[in-house]
Design a protein around this motif. Structure first.
Motif, PDB file in Angstrom:
ATOM      1  N   TRP A 119       2.200   4.450  -3.157  1.00  0.00           N
ATOM      2  CA  TRP A 119       2.418   4.098  -1.761  1.00  0.00           C
ATOM      3  C   TRP A 119       1.188   4.429  -0.939  1.00  0.00           C
ATOM      4  O   TRP A 119       0.437   5.361  -1.254  1.00  0.00           O
ATOM      5  N   THR A 120       1.015   3.719   0.140  1.00  0.00           N
ATOM      6  CA  THR A 120      -0.040   4.063   1.089  1.00  0.00           C
ATOM      7  C   THR A 120       0.343   5.371   1.788  1.00  0.00           C
ATOM      8  O   THR A 120       1.518   5.749   1.816  1.00  0.00           O
ATOM      9  N   PRO A 121      -0.625   6.055   2.377  1.00  0.00           N
ATOM     10  CA  PRO A 121      -0.283   7.272   3.121  1.00  0.00           C
ATOM     11  C   PRO A 121       0.785   7.039   4.182  1.00  0.00           C
ATOM     12  O   PRO A 121       1.669   7.867   4.376  1.00  0.00           O
ATOM     13  N   ARG A 122       0.709   5.891   4.867  1.00  0.00           N
ATOM     14  CA  ARG A 122       1.705   5.616   5.905  1.00  0.00           C
ATOM     15  C   ARG A 122       3.095   5.435   5.297  1.00  0.00           C
ATOM     16  O   ARG A 122       4.082   5.934   5.831  1.00  0.00           O
ATOM     17  N   GLU A 123       3.174   4.707   4.168  1.00  0.00           N
ATOM     18  CA  GLU A 123       4.485   4.521   3.554  1.00  0.00           C
ATOM     19  C   GLU A 123       5.033   5.837   3.021  1.00  0.00           C
ATOM     20  O   GLU A 123       6.232   6.104   3.121  1.00  0.00           O
ATOM     21  N   ARG A 124       4.163   6.694   2.470  1.00  0.00           N
ATOM     22  CA  ARG A 124       4.626   8.012   2.013  1.00  0.00           C
ATOM     23  C   ARG A 124       5.228   8.792   3.175  1.00  0.00           C
ATOM     24  O   ARG A 124       6.282   9.423   3.040  1.00  0.00           O
ATOM     25  N   ALA A 125       4.548   8.749   4.322  1.00  0.00           N
ATOM     26  CA  ALA A 125       5.052   9.469   5.493  1.00  0.00           C
ATOM     27  C   ALA A 125       6.372   8.882   5.977  1.00  0.00           C
ATOM     28  O   ALA A 125       7.298   9.619   6.354  1.00  0.00           O
ATOM     29  N   ASP A 126       6.475   7.552   5.970  1.00  0.00           N
ATOM     30  CA  ASP A 126       7.719   6.906   6.398  1.00  0.00           C
ATOM     31  C   ASP A 126       8.866   7.261   5.460  1.00  0.00           C
ATOM     32  O   ASP A 126       9.989   7.555   5.900  1.00  0.00           O
ATOM     33  N   ARG A 178       3.265  14.198  11.902  1.00  0.00           N
ATOM     34  CA  ARG A 178       4.611  13.696  11.593  1.00  0.00           C
ATOM     35  C   ARG A 178       5.377  14.699  10.729  1.00  0.00           C
ATOM     36  O   ARG A 178       6.560  14.944  10.947  1.00  0.00           O
TER      37      ARG A 178
END
Length: 299
Positions: A119-126, A178
């Protein structure tokens, strides 16, 4: 300040595994954690590595009063619905001694073992945000239905719930904004390994300044929702700051190291049980001396 340990799941249970968990309790560690991976980095990647939930279940039966936990679980290969059932069972078997350490996960082998791209960093965070929020509901409500961006639950039943009420505690690993907001909202504890920047190249002083900034940002995230940051335990997983193995060289070195983080408000330090031939190698006699004596000096 409490002192805890991480026992990597690399030993067969009847060939040293059980003995380590029981010895950890005898030494007086507050909590014994283990990592929640399917395999890990070198030199462990090609060697033995056992499952987290079965290991902790066995440890719960082999110990009496020491707390147990993950450090940390991530969404990389976990789904909240079946995992909640396992966590409730672990909490019950341990008699309410379980803590869930939870983090966003990384891009290592766990991220690709199911045959997908990382996953991208953003998807991991989401995913992390949704994972924690859904676990919170699953561990506190008898029945949950949910449709999210990444996870779903349809009348997921979790009776009788956790032994600890309203649920077992979360220790949320985070350094970014986040993640710190998740820790402020859901965490009974917050976990850091230090500052990701200076590893290997920075100085201990730079690391302390960076971690002080993390603590301040956690306080800010708590203030946003009207929560007192003093009510959140602050946990440092050692072994990743610029000093790396140096704090375990002697009792005095460890007390000096720990004192710097005690001044920042940390309530728990976690040391790795020595693993020969790895970055966690240490003199076991010194390690046991630290376990027995350091806690008294840091109170």
């Amino acid at each position: 300040m409490r002192l805890s340990t991480v026992i990597l799941p690399v030993d067969r249970w009847h060939e040293g595994g059980r003995a380590k968990w029981q010895r950890a309790e005898d030494l007086g560690f507050h909590t014994a954690y283990t990592y929640d991976h399917l395999s890990w980095r070198e030199p462990f990647r090609e060697g033995p590595w056992f499952g987290t939930v079965p290991t902790l279940t066995a440890a719960a039966s082999a110990t009496r009063h020491m707390r147990l936990g993950t450090l940390v679980t991530s969404p990389n290969f976990r789904h909240p619905v079946p995992y909640a059932k396992e966590l409730i069972s672990l909490d019950d078997i341990s008699g309410g001694r379980f803590t869930l350490g939870v983090g966003a996960g990384g891009s290592g082998s766990d991220a690709t073992v199911l045959g997908r791209d990382p996953w991208t960093p953003r998807e991991r965070a989401d995913r992390f945000a949704e994972f924690v929020a859904l676990l919170d509901r699953l561990l506190t409500e008898d029945a949950v239905s949910y449709e999210g961006g990444f996870y779903s639950a349809h009348e997921a039943r979790n009776v009788p719930g956790c032994a600890q009420r309203p649920r077992l505690p979360f220790a949320v690993a985070a350094t970014g904004p986040r993640g710190l907001r998740l820790a402020a909202r859901y965490g009974q504890a917050w976990v850091t390994t230090g500052d990701p920047g200076p590893h290997g190249s920075g100085t201990p002083e730079q690391s302390v300044r960076a971690v002080r900034g993390q603590v301040e940002r956690l306080a800010g995230a708590c203030a946003e929702i009207g929560r007192d940051v003093a009510g959140i335990d602050k946990v440092l997983l050692t072994g990743f700051t610029p000093e790396r193995a140096r704090p375990l060289e002697s009792l005095d070195a460890f007390v000096d190291f720990a004192g710097r983080y005690l001044e920042l408000g940390f309530t728990e330090l976690v040391v790795h049980w020595p693993v020969p031939g790895s970055g966690f190698a240490a003199d076991e006699k010194v390690f046991e001396q630290i376990a027995v004596e350091a806690g008294t000096q840091l109170r």
